[in-house]
Design an enzyme around this catalytic site. Structure first.
Site, mmCIF file in Angstrom:
data_model
loop_
_atom_site.group_PDB
_atom_site.id
_atom_site.type_symbol
_atom_site.label_atom_id
_atom_site.label_comp_id
_atom_site.label_asym_id
_atom_site.label_seq_id
_atom_site.Cartn_x
_atom_site.Cartn_y
_atom_site.Cartn_z
ATOM 1 C CD GLN A 1 -0.824 3.660 -9.215
ATOM 2 O OE1 GLN A 1 -0.543 2.911 -8.276
ATOM 3 N NE2 GLN A 1 -2.066 3.935 -9.547
ATOM 4 C CB SER B 1 -2.265 2.105 -5.453
ATOM 5 O OG SER B 1 -1.258 1.455 -6.226
ATOM 6 C CE LYS B 2 2.831 0.157 -6.889
ATOM 7 N NZ LYS B 2 1.768 0.501 -7.858
ATOM 8 C CG ASN B 3 3.257 1.476 1.198
ATOM 9 O OD1 ASN B 3 2.094 1.340 0.849
ATOM 10 N ND2 ASN B 3 3.894 0.563 1.898
#
Length: 325
Positions: A221, A223-225
């Site tokens: 998603q 916001s993920k790295n």
């Protein structure tokens, strides 16, 4: 000279002193940037996500191929192979999102209505939602206040004959005590699902998280790295379990029985990743290891500064955590 400045006169004089200070600063070459002085930083801070021609080329390659879904395209399969290599897993299955990865894992491991799933209370809501969607009961194992991870010392007492899965969360990129939790899971004969949705490339004793349990779940998603807007993956070391997961995420049609006559071996859902997302993920993966090293260096520096503040204790890492993502 007699000091006859009262509190009332001091308060009245304070605004004038402030204006005088501003005037002095305005005549100085060291003016703050807010007042027209030179800026400390002249280039903008980096935004997220990062992208360049690698992502553009990947998206165009999918577009021009005319094969936009995993049934006919090749990008999802290439991503699964690359992600398995990167993490050291035997198999990977791409999914529509991290929630889907958790949901699929519960289904293929046999969690049914009335069963219990042990998990930490401090987590993103999806960890709880997928258990409730199975009409199962979340059983909360309290959090270690020093690490914010599931407290393994309280896990065994939470396991009952109805426990069908243990689902620790590697929260915020940190890693739960995998040695202790996996030992309890094996002793009790309960499947282990790692919620590694926030922990891309985190490590326990030099091995990537997500490969210690029966299934390891990740989110891509925004916001993920590792980011494709939406998306997810499950890591497996058991090919048969991966086959069942493939069938469940593909409306009940697995790789072994797929055909043009719409035959289905089981019930399932439609939780597939698209070719466009896979192309983005392949491009994003080319930066992931370097970005992870930069984050680790920045976190180490920030932790050293926070440790100098009386009364502040940064979250502790368990001894086995060799990389906090």
């Amino acid at each position: 000279m007699k000091n006859d400045l009262s509190r009332r006169r001091l308060l009245a004089a304070a605004p004038a002193a402030g204006f005088a200070a501003r005037a002095t600063a305005a005549n100085s070459s060291d003016k703050p940037a807010l007042m027209g002085g030179p800026k400390t930083r002249t280039s903008p801070f980096p935004s997220w996500p990062e992208f360049d021609d690698r992502e553009r080329r990947g998206l165009l390659d999918v577009l021009e191929s005319g094969k936009w879904n995993r049934g006919t395209g090749q990008f999802v399969r290439k991503f699964e192979e690359a992600y398995a290599r990167l993490t050291g897993a035997r198999e990977a299955l791409a999914t529509s999102n991290g929630t889907a990865a958790l949901y699929i894992s519960l289904n293929v491991l046999g969690v049914e209505p009335g069963d219990e799933v042990a998990l930490p209370p401090y987590t993103f809501i999806a960890t709880v939602n997928v258990v409730l969607r199975q009409h199962a009961l979340p059983v909360f194992v309290d959090t270690d206040p020093e690490t914010f991870q599931m407290d393994h010392r309280k896990l065994e007492a939470a396991i009952t004959p109805d426990t069908r899965a243990i689902m620790p969360v590697h929260l915020g990129g940190n890693v739960c005590d995998l040695d202790a939790i996996t030992a309890i899971a094996k002793r009790k004969g309960v499947p282990l699902i790692e919620d590694a949705c926030q922990a891309h490339l985190a490590e326990w004793k030099g091995r990537k998280v997500g490969v210690y349990g029966d299934a390891g779940c990740f989110s891509f998603q925004a916001s993920k790295n590792l980011n494709s807007g939406e998306g997810g993956a499950i890591l497996f070391n058991d090919p048969d379990l991966r086959e069942r997961a493939y069938a469940f995420h593909n409306s009940g049609s697995g790789l072994k029985n797929i055909g043009a006559n719409f035959t289905y071996a089981s019930s399932g859902s439609n939780l597939r990743l698209t070719e466009f997302q896979a192309a983005i993920l392949l491009a994003q993966m080319s930066r992931l290891e370097k970005q992870t090293r930069t984050r680790a260096e920045n976190a180490k520096y920030l932790t050293s500064l926070l440790n100098e503040v009386p009364g502040v204790r940064p979250a502790r890492l368990y001894e086995g955590c060799t990389n906090n993502a």
